[in-house]
Design an enzyme around this catalytic site. Structure first.
Site, PDB file in Angstrom:
ATOM      1  N   ARG A  67       0.828  -1.214   0.000  1.00 20.89           N
ATOM      2  CA  ARG A  67       0.000   0.000   0.000  1.00 20.89           C
ATOM      3  C   ARG A  67       0.856   1.254   0.000  1.00 20.89           C
ATOM      4  O   ARG A  67       0.420   2.305  -0.467  1.00 20.89           O
ATOM      5  CB  ARG A  67      -0.985  -0.014   1.163  1.00 20.89           C
ATOM      6  N   GLU A 104       8.107 -10.806  13.578  1.00 16.93           N
ATOM      7  CA  GLU A 104       7.720 -11.569  14.762  1.00 16.93           C
ATOM      8  C   GLU A 104       7.559 -13.060  14.457  1.00 16.93           C
ATOM      9  O   GLU A 104       7.626 -13.894  15.337  1.00 16.93           O
ATOM     10  CB  GLU A 104       6.447 -11.007  15.406  1.00 16.93           C
TER      11      GLU A 104
END
Length: 179
Positions: A67, A104
């Site tokens: 985006r 993560e």
């Protein structure tokens, strides 16, 4: 969500278009979906104009996949600069450099297209959301590796509780909205 006190009042309309999506992409995560704001012509014009006021005398606007590409292209048009994408690995035919960083749940790699950012170029990096800052920091480091001068990082939305701003060190961070 908060609007920057120096921002244009039109940003309140943008706030109303951003959707909260609970438990996405995993349980306990509150995803902020900015896609409806990008799909709205008036909101996109506001976002683009506000972000385009930030790069100063940057030579080029760099958008972070995916985006961030959309925003960076719109910002570059308004600012009167070119635009360069920073892509995920394997998407470019010619690569000037790459940077791998931790997520993560594993690692990711960003790549800069060859022959797009000259050493010494002043670049303004744009992404839709600044969260933990891993992707933003990797993109800025990749550009620095290429000899560019990263003059700032602009984002539509900063999730302040996740510490992304701190990962960018001395690079000025400009967020139109915070949550």
């Amino acid at each position: 969500m908060k609007v920057d006190i120096n921002a244009e009042p039109e940003l309140t309309r943008v706030v109303g278009l951003i959707r909260d999506v609970p438990d996405y992409p995993s349980p306990g995560v509150l995803f902020r979906d900015v896609t409806p704001a990008l799909a709205d012509a008036e909101a996109l014009a506001t976002i683009s104009t506000e972000l385009a006021s930030l790069p100063g005398d940057a030579d080029v606007v760099v958008g972070v996949e995916a985006r961030g590409f959309l925003l960076a292209a719109a910002v570059a048009i308004v600012a009167g600069t070119g635009v360069v994408p920073v892509r995920k690995a394997g998407k470019l035919p010619r690569v000037a450099g790459s940077r791998t960083y931790d997520l993560e749940y594993g690692t990711a790699t960003l790549e800069l297209p060859a022959d797009t950012v000259a050493p010494g170029a002043r670049v303004f990096v744009v992404d839709d959301v600044l969260a933990t800052g891993g992707t933003a920091a990797a993109a800025c480091a990749l550009l620095a590796d290429a000899g560019a001068d990263v003059v700032g990082f602009g984002t539509l939305l900063e999730l302040t509780g996740l510490g992304g701003r701190e990962r960018l060190g001395a690079i000025p961070v400009h967020a139109l909205l915070t949550a």
